[in-house]
Design a protein around this motif. Sequence first.
Motif, PDB file in Angstrom:
ATOM      1  N   TYR A  72       0.813  -1.220   0.000  1.00  0.00           N
ATOM      2  CA  TYR A  72       0.000   0.000   0.000  1.00  0.00           C
ATOM      3  C   TYR A  72       0.845   1.268   0.000  1.00  0.00           C
ATOM      4  O   TYR A  72       0.317   2.360  -0.194  1.00  0.00           O
ATOM      5  CB  TYR A  72      -0.907   0.016   1.248  1.00  0.00           C
ATOM      6  N   CYS A  73       2.151   1.155   0.211  1.00  0.00           N
ATOM      7  CA  CYS A  73       2.944   2.317   0.600  1.00  0.00           C
ATOM      8  C   CYS A  73       3.721   2.947  -0.553  1.00  0.00           C
ATOM      9  O   CYS A  73       4.448   2.258  -1.287  1.00  0.00           O
ATOM     10  CB  CYS A  73       3.911   1.905   1.707  1.00  0.00           C
ATOM     11  N   SER A 111      10.706   7.512   9.632  1.00  0.00           N
ATOM     12  CA  SER A 111      11.382   7.199   8.357  1.00  0.00           C
ATOM     13  C   SER A 111      10.859   5.873   7.829  1.00  0.00           C
ATOM     14  O   SER A 111      10.148   5.152   8.527  1.00  0.00           O
ATOM     15  CB  SER A 111      12.888   7.068   8.589  1.00  0.00           C
ATOM     16  N   SER A 140       9.828   6.425  15.085  1.00  0.00           N
ATOM     17  CA  SER A 140       8.965   5.598  14.235  1.00  0.00           C
ATOM     18  C   SER A 140       9.792   5.187  13.023  1.00  0.00           C
ATOM     19  O   SER A 140       9.698   5.783  11.955  1.00  0.00           O
ATOM     20  CB  SER A 140       7.725   6.398  13.813  1.00  0.00           C
ATOM     21  N   ARG A 163       2.642   0.819  13.519  1.00  0.00           N
ATOM     22  CA  ARG A 163       1.301   0.245  13.343  1.00  0.00           C
ATOM     23  C   ARG A 163       1.384  -1.264  13.107  1.00  0.00           C
ATOM     24  O   ARG A 163       2.317  -1.733  12.462  1.00  0.00           O
ATOM     25  CB  ARG A 163       0.610   0.899  12.142  1.00  0.00           C
ATOM     26  N   GLU A 165      -0.988  -2.423  11.359  1.00  0.00           N
ATOM     27  CA  GLU A 165      -1.584  -2.250  10.017  1.00  0.00           C
ATOM     28  C   GLU A 165      -2.892  -3.018   9.814  1.00  0.00           C
ATOM     29  O   GLU A 165      -3.864  -2.476   9.314  1.00  0.00           O
ATOM     30  CB  GLU A 165      -0.590  -2.621   8.883  1.00  0.00           C
ATOM     31  N   LEU A 203      -4.527   0.605   9.315  1.00  0.00           N
ATOM     32  CA  LEU A 203      -5.048   1.347   8.173  1.00  0.00           C
ATOM     33  C   LEU A 203      -6.555   1.117   8.112  1.00  0.00           C
ATOM     34  O   LEU A 203      -7.012  -0.035   8.083  1.00  0.00           O
ATOM     35  CB  LEU A 203      -4.383   0.838   6.885  1.00  0.00           C
ATOM     36  N   PRO A 233      -7.069   6.734   7.297  1.00  0.00           N
ATOM     37  CA  PRO A 233      -7.641   6.086   6.120  1.00  0.00           C
ATOM     38  C   PRO A 233      -6.551   5.493   5.233  1.00  0.00           C
ATOM     39  O   PRO A 233      -5.503   6.122   5.041  1.00  0.00           O
ATOM     40  CB  PRO A 233      -8.339   7.232   5.376  1.00  0.00           C
ATOM     41  N   ILE A 235      -5.345   5.116   1.728  1.00  0.00           N
ATOM     42  CA  ILE A 235      -5.601   5.866   0.492  1.00  0.00           C
ATOM     43  C   ILE A 235      -4.823   5.190  -0.641  1.00  0.00           C
ATOM     44  O   ILE A 235      -3.588   5.149  -0.608  1.00  0.00           O
ATOM     45  CB  ILE A 235      -5.165   7.343   0.641  1.00  0.00           C
ATOM     46  N   TYR A 308       8.128  12.195   0.416  1.00  0.00           N
ATOM     47  CA  TYR A 308       7.524  11.351   1.457  1.00  0.00           C
ATOM     48  C   TYR A 308       6.021  11.271   1.245  1.00  0.00           C
ATOM     49  O   TYR A 308       5.220  11.530   2.147  1.00  0.00           O
ATOM     50  CB  TYR A 308       7.845  11.922   2.850  1.00  0.00           C
ATOM     51  N   LEU A 310       3.328   8.945   0.908  1.00  0.00           N
ATOM     52  CA  LEU A 310       2.896   7.561   1.104  1.00  0.00           C
ATOM     53  C   LEU A 310       1.635   7.300   0.297  1.00  0.00           C
ATOM     54  O   LEU A 310       1.365   6.193  -0.143  1.00  0.00           O
ATOM     55  CB  LEU A 310       2.609   7.324   2.586  1.00  0.00           C
ATOM     56  N   TYR A 311       0.858   8.371   0.095  1.00  0.00           N
ATOM     57  CA  TYR A 311      -0.428   8.289  -0.610  1.00  0.00           C
ATOM     58  C   TYR A 311      -0.611   9.600  -1.365  1.00  0.00           C
ATOM     59  O   TYR A 311       0.046  10.606  -1.049  1.00  0.00           O
ATOM     60  CB  TYR A 311      -1.572   8.080   0.399  1.00  0.00           C
TER      61      TYR A 311
HETATM   62  N1  SAM Z   1       8.684   2.629   8.714  1.00  0.00           N
HETATM   63  C1  SAM Z   1       7.849   2.968   9.802  1.00  0.00           C
HETATM   64  C2  SAM Z   1       6.792   1.911  10.054  1.00  0.00           C
HETATM   65  O1  SAM Z   1       6.534   1.112   9.146  1.00  0.00           O
HETATM   66  O2  SAM Z   1       6.272   1.866  11.170  1.00  0.00           O
HETATM   67  C3  SAM Z   1       7.183   4.320   9.643  1.00  0.00           C
HETATM   68  C4  SAM Z   1       6.937   4.827   8.268  1.00  0.00           C
HETATM   69  S1  SAM Z   1       5.518   4.122   7.466  1.00  0.00           S
HETATM   70  C5  SAM Z   1       5.659   4.819   5.890  1.00  0.00           C
HETATM   71  C6  SAM Z   1       4.206   5.024   8.246  1.00  0.00           C
HETATM   72  C7  SAM Z   1       2.799   4.564   8.006  1.00  0.00           C
HETATM   73  O3  SAM Z   1       2.332   5.039   6.736  1.00  0.00           O
HETATM   74  C8  SAM Z   1       2.532   3.098   7.934  1.00  0.00           C
HETATM   75  O4  SAM Z   1       2.415   2.542   9.207  1.00  0.00           O
HETATM   76  C9  SAM Z   1       1.247   3.004   7.101  1.00  0.00           C
HETATM   77  O5  SAM Z   1       0.125   2.680   7.900  1.00  0.00           O
HETATM   78  C10 SAM Z   1       1.112   4.421   6.517  1.00  0.00           C
HETATM   79  N2  SAM Z   1       0.804   4.365   5.058  1.00  0.00           N
HETATM   80  C11 SAM Z   1       1.580   3.825   4.099  1.00  0.00           C
HETATM   81  N3  SAM Z   1       0.938   3.848   2.910  1.00  0.00           N
HETATM   82  C12 SAM Z   1      -0.275   4.421   3.112  1.00  0.00           C
HETATM   83  C13 SAM Z   1      -1.404   4.692   2.280  1.00  0.00           C
HETATM   84  N4  SAM Z   1      -1.425   4.358   0.982  1.00  0.00           N
HETATM   85  N5  SAM Z   1      -2.493   5.287   2.838  1.00  0.00           N
HETATM   86  C14 SAM Z   1      -2.475   5.627   4.146  1.00  0.00           C
HETATM   87  N6  SAM Z   1      -1.447   5.382   5.000  1.00  0.00           N
HETATM   88  C15 SAM Z   1      -0.351   4.772   4.485  1.00  0.00           C
END
Ligand code: SAM
Length: 359
Positions: A72-73, A111, A140, A163, A165, A203, A233, A235, A308, A310-311
Amino acid sequence: MSTLLGTELEALAARDVAPSVSEVVALLQVQGEELAALYAAANRVRARCVGDGVHLRGIVEFSNHCRLSCDYCGIRSRNRKVERYRMEPDEIIELAFKARAYGYPTVVLQSGEDPWYTVERICYILEQIKADGPMAITLSCGERPAEEYRRFRASGCDRYLMRFETSSREVFAKLHPDDDFDRRTECLRAIREAGIQLGSGFLIGLPFGGLEQLAADILHATALQLDMIGCGPFIPNPDTPLAWASLLEDREIYFKTIALLRLLNPDAHIPATTAFDAIFTDGRNQVLERGANVFMPNITPQRYRAGYQLYPNKPCIDEDGDQCALCTRGRVFGLGREIASGPGHSQRKAWREAHHEQA
Ligand code: SAM
């Protein structure tokens, strides 16, 4: 379900026995007056149990390198479109000092899972920040051996956010080609055993399992007795394998989840996470009125922010820390709330008793 009264909903907060999955599913389906009653009850429980103060935690997204490829990331290692960056330790430390200048009692250092930040480098960062004066630090940066969490604690890490997740082992395996549910669970246990306040969450609206799975996630977060519950959410990101997924049809489910988490976890810190602003106008404000009590202004310098994502539609990409600091105060005061003073440590009874802290 018969018409729910606010008092019945608030009684959830005082129950010793957790509700069943089907009870939570029914609550996730309320509409109209019952929905208004759910939000009002969550807001009252928030005010009564953690107060009107909003805790500010400035977040620094210090590296978008990641060894994992979560489906998802946006910063998953297999996404070749991302321009990768990594801040030097001294730059991270300077940003933490900036957090103090903005009046944030906590800095959150987040990070991807980036092994460049060895335990020595992270401990150096923690120690330098702590040496400069009072500042609570949340880390984190993912899964690490238990010994590293212990060293983080010894160097000044107060809290850790990771998380789970999803609470489904099967869904976790499906979405994490290079990760494992048991390993994640073991890390959460090790973080807590190291004496670090634990934040976790999930999520909301992953495209598997429907409302039953969401109810199970809410109950799993509750069973973990977390100091902080961070959920947002899901996304869909077009540059990931979950590009095909869609947002939930009933958009209120995102807010209902937060409201239920508050009712079931009256003393937990619950942030209004950034992703709410990506799909709702003033989404984070709405969450603050439906159970949340924490806001995390971004202090990542503007030049890094596009890296950065993620979405899609992540807010504040073109802004810097100064603008986010101003905006944050406007939001909090605009809601008639105040900015909380003090470090904002865990409000959980067990933590306060162990640390001789007042509520
Ligand atoms: N690497 C650390 C970890 O995994 O705990 C922190 C960074 S990680 C990118 C932070 C959070 O971004 C993840 O726990 C995930 O729930 C959230 N995330 C990643 N992709 C996402 C998306 N498409 N929509 C919403 N939240 C997202």
